[in-house]
Structures are given as C-alpha cells and as structure tokens.
Design a protein around this motif. Structure first.
Motif, PDB file in Angstrom:
ATOM      1  N   ASN A 292     -30.908  15.463 -60.369  1.00  0.00           N
ATOM      2  CA  ASN A 292     -30.947  16.070 -61.699  1.00  0.00           C
ATOM      3  C   ASN A 292     -30.715  17.581 -61.607  1.00  0.00           C
ATOM      4  O   ASN A 292     -30.011  18.170 -62.433  1.00  0.00           O
ATOM      5  CB  ASN A 292     -32.288  15.793 -62.376  1.00  0.00           C
ATOM      6  CG  ASN A 292     -32.252  16.047 -63.870  1.00  0.00           C
ATOM      7  OD1 ASN A 292     -31.464  15.459 -64.605  1.00  0.00           O
ATOM      8  ND2 ASN A 292     -33.109  16.945 -64.329  1.00  0.00           N
ATOM      9  N   PHE A 293     -31.289  18.199 -60.569  1.00  0.00           N
ATOM     10  CA  PHE A 293     -31.089  19.638 -60.363  1.00  0.00           C
ATOM     11  C   PHE A 293     -29.627  19.936 -60.024  1.00  0.00           C
ATOM     12  O   PHE A 293     -29.039  20.899 -60.527  1.00  0.00           O
ATOM     13  CB  PHE A 293     -32.003  20.142 -59.246  1.00  0.00           C
ATOM     14  CG  PHE A 293     -31.782  21.575 -58.879  1.00  0.00           C
ATOM     15  CD1 PHE A 293     -32.194  22.599 -59.723  1.00  0.00           C
ATOM     16  CD2 PHE A 293     -31.133  21.920 -57.697  1.00  0.00           C
ATOM     17  CE1 PHE A 293     -31.979  23.932 -59.392  1.00  0.00           C
ATOM     18  CE2 PHE A 293     -30.916  23.245 -57.359  1.00  0.00           C
ATOM     19  CZ  PHE A 293     -31.339  24.251 -58.216  1.00  0.00           C
ATOM     20  N   VAL A 294     -29.034  19.091 -59.170  1.00  0.00           N
ATOM     21  CA  VAL A 294     -27.634  19.289 -58.790  1.00  0.00           C
ATOM     22  C   VAL A 294     -26.718  19.135 -60.001  1.00  0.00           C
ATOM     23  O   VAL A 294     -25.793  19.920 -60.218  1.00  0.00           O
ATOM     24  CB  VAL A 294     -27.229  18.312 -57.675  1.00  0.00           C
ATOM     25  CG1 VAL A 294     -25.731  18.392 -57.401  1.00  0.00           C
ATOM     26  CG2 VAL A 294     -28.005  18.613 -56.407  1.00  0.00           C
ATOM     27  N   ILE A 295     -26.987  18.096 -60.813  1.00  0.00           N
ATOM     28  CA  ILE A 295     -26.194  17.889 -62.035  1.00  0.00           C
ATOM     29  C   ILE A 295     -26.308  19.110 -62.939  1.00  0.00           C
ATOM     30  O   ILE A 295     -25.315  19.581 -63.514  1.00  0.00           O
ATOM     31  CB  ILE A 295     -26.676  16.634 -62.788  1.00  0.00           C
ATOM     32  CG1 ILE A 295     -26.237  15.378 -62.040  1.00  0.00           C
ATOM     33  CG2 ILE A 295     -26.135  16.604 -64.200  1.00  0.00           C
ATOM     34  CD1 ILE A 295     -24.783  15.031 -62.205  1.00  0.00           C
ATOM     35  N   LEU A 296     -27.527  19.662 -63.052  1.00  0.00           N
ATOM     36  CA  LEU A 296     -27.731  20.843 -63.900  1.00  0.00           C
ATOM     37  C   LEU A 296     -26.904  22.025 -63.400  1.00  0.00           C
ATOM     38  O   LEU A 296     -26.239  22.704 -64.194  1.00  0.00           O
ATOM     39  CB  LEU A 296     -29.220  21.207 -63.919  1.00  0.00           C
ATOM     40  CG  LEU A 296     -29.595  22.443 -64.745  1.00  0.00           C
ATOM     41  CD1 LEU A 296     -29.255  22.239 -66.222  1.00  0.00           C
ATOM     42  CD2 LEU A 296     -31.085  22.770 -64.582  1.00  0.00           C
TER      43      LEU A 296
END
Length: 466
Positions: A292-296
């Motif tokens: 989720n952090f990478v997608i953000l």
C-alpha cells in the motif's frame, strides 16, 4: 534589459540521475501495477510476455527518434515543438494539447487513488481531505524550483525501483521453491505460463492490448520534455535514454514474467492488483502495508511527473506564441507558475469529474488519455523521419549530429507503423473502442481550434530550415 520573467527562460538544473529517475518514475505506475492483470487475463501468460516485448521494442524505437531530436534541439516541450517544425504548426499544437490532457487526467485519477490508499490506514478520514493534502504537496514540490521537483521525484522513483527489484527476486524465489507458498502448495515453476497453451485466445487479443501495453510504458518521453532544463543535454540525454530503456526492459519483462508464472490466467484481472495477489500467495509478513505504501509513492510520483509535464506543455505552447504570453512567464526560480497553476486546476477538474461523472466525462477523458500517448509517439517518429531527411538534403554530414538513431529510416518507419497498428487494435476491443470514438474527434477539434484561433496570436511557430 528584459527580466527572466519576461523572457520566460527555464533554468538548466537537472542532472543525469534526475533525468533517469524522472523517466522511470513516470513509467512505473498504475499501468504496470494494475493493467498487467487485465493483459494476462486477456492474452494469457505467453501472450502477455510477447505483448510487453513488442511494447519494449516500440519504446526503444520511439526513444531513439526522440534522442536524436532532443540532443540536436534540447527544448522544453520537445515533441510538440518538433511536430510544429517538421510536420505542421497545427500538428504541433494538437500534440501539445493531447499530451497536456494525458497528464492532467492522470493528475485527477492519481489524487483520488492516493486518497483511497490513505483510507487503508485512516478509514475515518474522507478521500477528499487526502486529495487536498496531496494537491498541496505536489504543487509545492513543483513550484519551489525545478531542482526541488527533480529531487522529490528522484526519491519517489527510487522507492518504486527498489520495490520492483525486490519483487522480481522474491517472486523468482517463490516460482522455483526457494520461498514456500502460503497455502503449502508446491512451487508453480513455469506451469502457469504454459497451462492454457501459448496463446489461448489466439493472436488478436495481443493486438487489442497493445495500447494498454504502450500506455504502461508511457512516461519515457519525459526525457524529451526535461531536455530544456537539463545540464549538458548533449551528454546527459544519450546516457539517460540508454540506461532508462535497459532498466525498463529488465523491470517490465522481469516483473511480467514473475506475475505470469505465479498467477493462473483465470485469477488475473483488474479488480485487484496482480502484485497484491502475488504477495497473498507468497505470504510475506506485512505485505499489504508495504505494498500500500509502494502504491502510494507510485501514485504520487506519477502525479509529480504529470504536473511537471502538463505545466511545461502550456509554457511551451505560450513560448511558441500559440497561447497568451502569461503562460510563458517564470518566477525567480525559473518555474512557470501560471502554467503550473492552470494545469493543477485542470487536474482538480478531472478529479471532480471522476467523482461526479465517472461513467461519462471521466471515461471519455481517460480514453483520450490512452489514445493520446500513442498519438504523441506517432508524431515523434514522423518528426524524426522528416528531420533526418531535411538534414541530409541540406548537405550536412551525419557526423554533425551528436546523437544518431541507428538504421534510419527503418527505426522511425517501424516505430510509426507499430504505433498505428496499436491504435487499429482498439477498434477490435469493445471495452477500449471509446478511445477512438473520443480521441479522433478531439484531434479534429484541436486542429479546428488552431486554424480558428491562429489569427488571434501574434505569429505562428516558425519552421526551421535544415
């Protein structure tokens, strides 16, 4: 004496590492993270690998053309300036608006997606609040200075690059049994790639998905836009093009291979990112939070690049005297504040349309956006073909070109043909056909607007004789 604001001069503050990461950051985004699932479900594992290999070839062809043009003429705005000079002023005008709309729509969708990412951790905070926060952050990165923007994009992109490398290594280990599957099932090896046959639905789906593949690769052309703000462009641009293409092929083909090997064709789709499916299968601790952090960061990186690209397009149109002079003014840091502000407003309007009219206005804008990327690539190949021909006709030696695309005229002609074929492929896919229904009339509208308004401008862009 004229001030910098009146001259509208941008500063050359980007370095090689900034240019490479800007291009990688623009490319590694939602196209790779989400569209790959749709392509696997449509064409099968082997078909997806072939589609991405063809896409990599198209990128290489287009970037060779753009490299020769941007080293010979390192200008902000790049391909629309070249199209105006070597094809026609109306074509250059149309290309600029197509590319501006591409990134403006991307801005709107990026802010919405970033808001949904944050809701994973903060479900009580509404999406619109996060949209406001990220609008301010991205606008701030772009407004302070070009160097500040480039530094922010460098770190955004670095996170994505490290994640992709880790994904390929961990996924490869899971494929061959070095990391156990969460459900205890045996390592899949290469069975998923061949389980449904090499091309379970024939060759037509590969043609139908080529625009989606090309759209996943879009962003590499940012190197051309940034050429006008890069230190020593004659040295930096060739290095950036070579390294970017090599890394893209490794990242994309490596990633697609891992996804195709770990995800059966029936489980792939667009409802869930294929990366999430892989992390669920492998069972990496805290995978959901990490991804989720990478997608953000991927989304914010795309928004950062998008605002930069769309702002420079408006600046360049004004610099070419086809928009009011105010868009070409820059502040003391060499930033075109008016152009950036209007582009951000366009992104907010796209964001609004994605909420109010997602099935009508926003779908049409998104369709034009995907079509526009390939149309821009077509213009790059055509511009290079004419540029080299005029250069040779003028009697100048090839040695006068500091960067030369190999195998002329095969490279621009093949790039042009493959891009046109990708557009034709849209007609065979009912779900993507809207791109032609919206994109072709939009192109006609841009040409009409140019011819209707050109008498209102002080002068037309001048053709440069070779």
């Amino acid at each position: 004496m004229q001030t910098q604001q009146e001259n509208g001069q941008l500063k050359r503050t980007m370095k090689t590492r900034h240019l490479i990461m800007l291009s990688l950051g623009g490319v590694i985004g939602t196209g790779l993270f989400f569209n790959t699932g749709y392509i696997i479900s449509t064409t099968g594992a082997a078909g997806t690998l072939l589609a991405y290999l063809i896409g990599a070839l198209v990128v290489w062809l287009v970037m060779q053309c753009l490299g020769e043009l941007s080293v010979a003429m390192p200008e902000t705005g790049a391909f629309h300036v070249y199209a105006a000079r070597y094809l026609s002023p109306a074509t250059g005008y149309t290309v600029a608006w197509l590319y501006w709309l591409t990134w403006t729509v991307a801005l709107g969708s990026s802010f919405t997606a970033a808001g949904f990412c944050m809701q994973y951790w903060f479900p009580q905070v509404p999406v619109w609040a996060w949209c406001v926060v990220f609008c301010a952050v991205i606008f701030g990165l772009n407004v302070i200075s070009t160097r500040f923007f480039a530094e922010g994009e460098f770190w955004f992109s670095l996170i994505k690059v490290i994640t992709i490398i880790a994904f390929i290594i961990l996924g490869g280990a899971a494929i061959f049994g070095f990391i156990p599957m969460q459900d205890g099932s045996p390592a899949p090896g290469l069975t998923n790639i061949t389980a449904e046959g090499w091309f379970p639905h024939g060759g037509l789906p590969i043609l139908m998905t080529m625009v989606a593949v090309n759209f996943a690769f879009s962003g590499t052309e940012l190197i051309g836009i940034a050429a006008g703000e890069t230190e020593n462009p004659h040295k930096v641009i060739p290095v950036a093009i070579r390294t970017t293409i090599a890394r893209l092929i490794i990242f994309f083909i490596g990633t697609v291979f891992v996804l195709a090997a770990l995800i059966p064709m029936q489980q792939a789709g667009v409802e869930k990112s294929p990366f999430v499916l892989v992390f669920e299968k492998v069972g990496i601790p805290y995978a959901a939070d990490i991804f989720n952090f990478v997608i953000l960061t991927a989304i914010l990186s795309a928004a950062n690049s998008g605002l930069y690209a769309s702002g420079r397009m408006l600046w360049s149109l004004s610099n070419e005297k086809t928009l009011p002079r105010c868009f070409a003014r820059v502040n003391k840091n060499g930033v075109p504040l008016t152009a950036l502000s209007v582009s951000m407003l366009g992104g907010v309007l796209a964001l609004f349309s994605s909420v109010v009219a997602p099935d009508t206005v926003f779908v049409a804008l998104s369709a034009i956006s995907g079509f526009a990327v390939v149309a821009v690539w077509i213009s790059i190949c055509a511009s290079h073909f004419v540029f080299r021909r005029r250069h040779l006709q003028s009697g100048q030696p090839l040695s006068a070109l500091q960067y030369r695309a190999p195998w002329y005229p095969l490279v621009p002609v093949l790039g042009f043909v493959l891009c046109v074929v990708a557009c034709v492929g849209l007609a065979f896919d009912p779900s993507q056909r809207i791109a032609l229904y919206c994109g072709i009339p939009f192109v006609a509208l841009c040409y009409g607007a140019y011819y209707l308004t050109r008498n209102l401008t002080t002068q037309e862009p001048e053709h440069v004789a070779e």
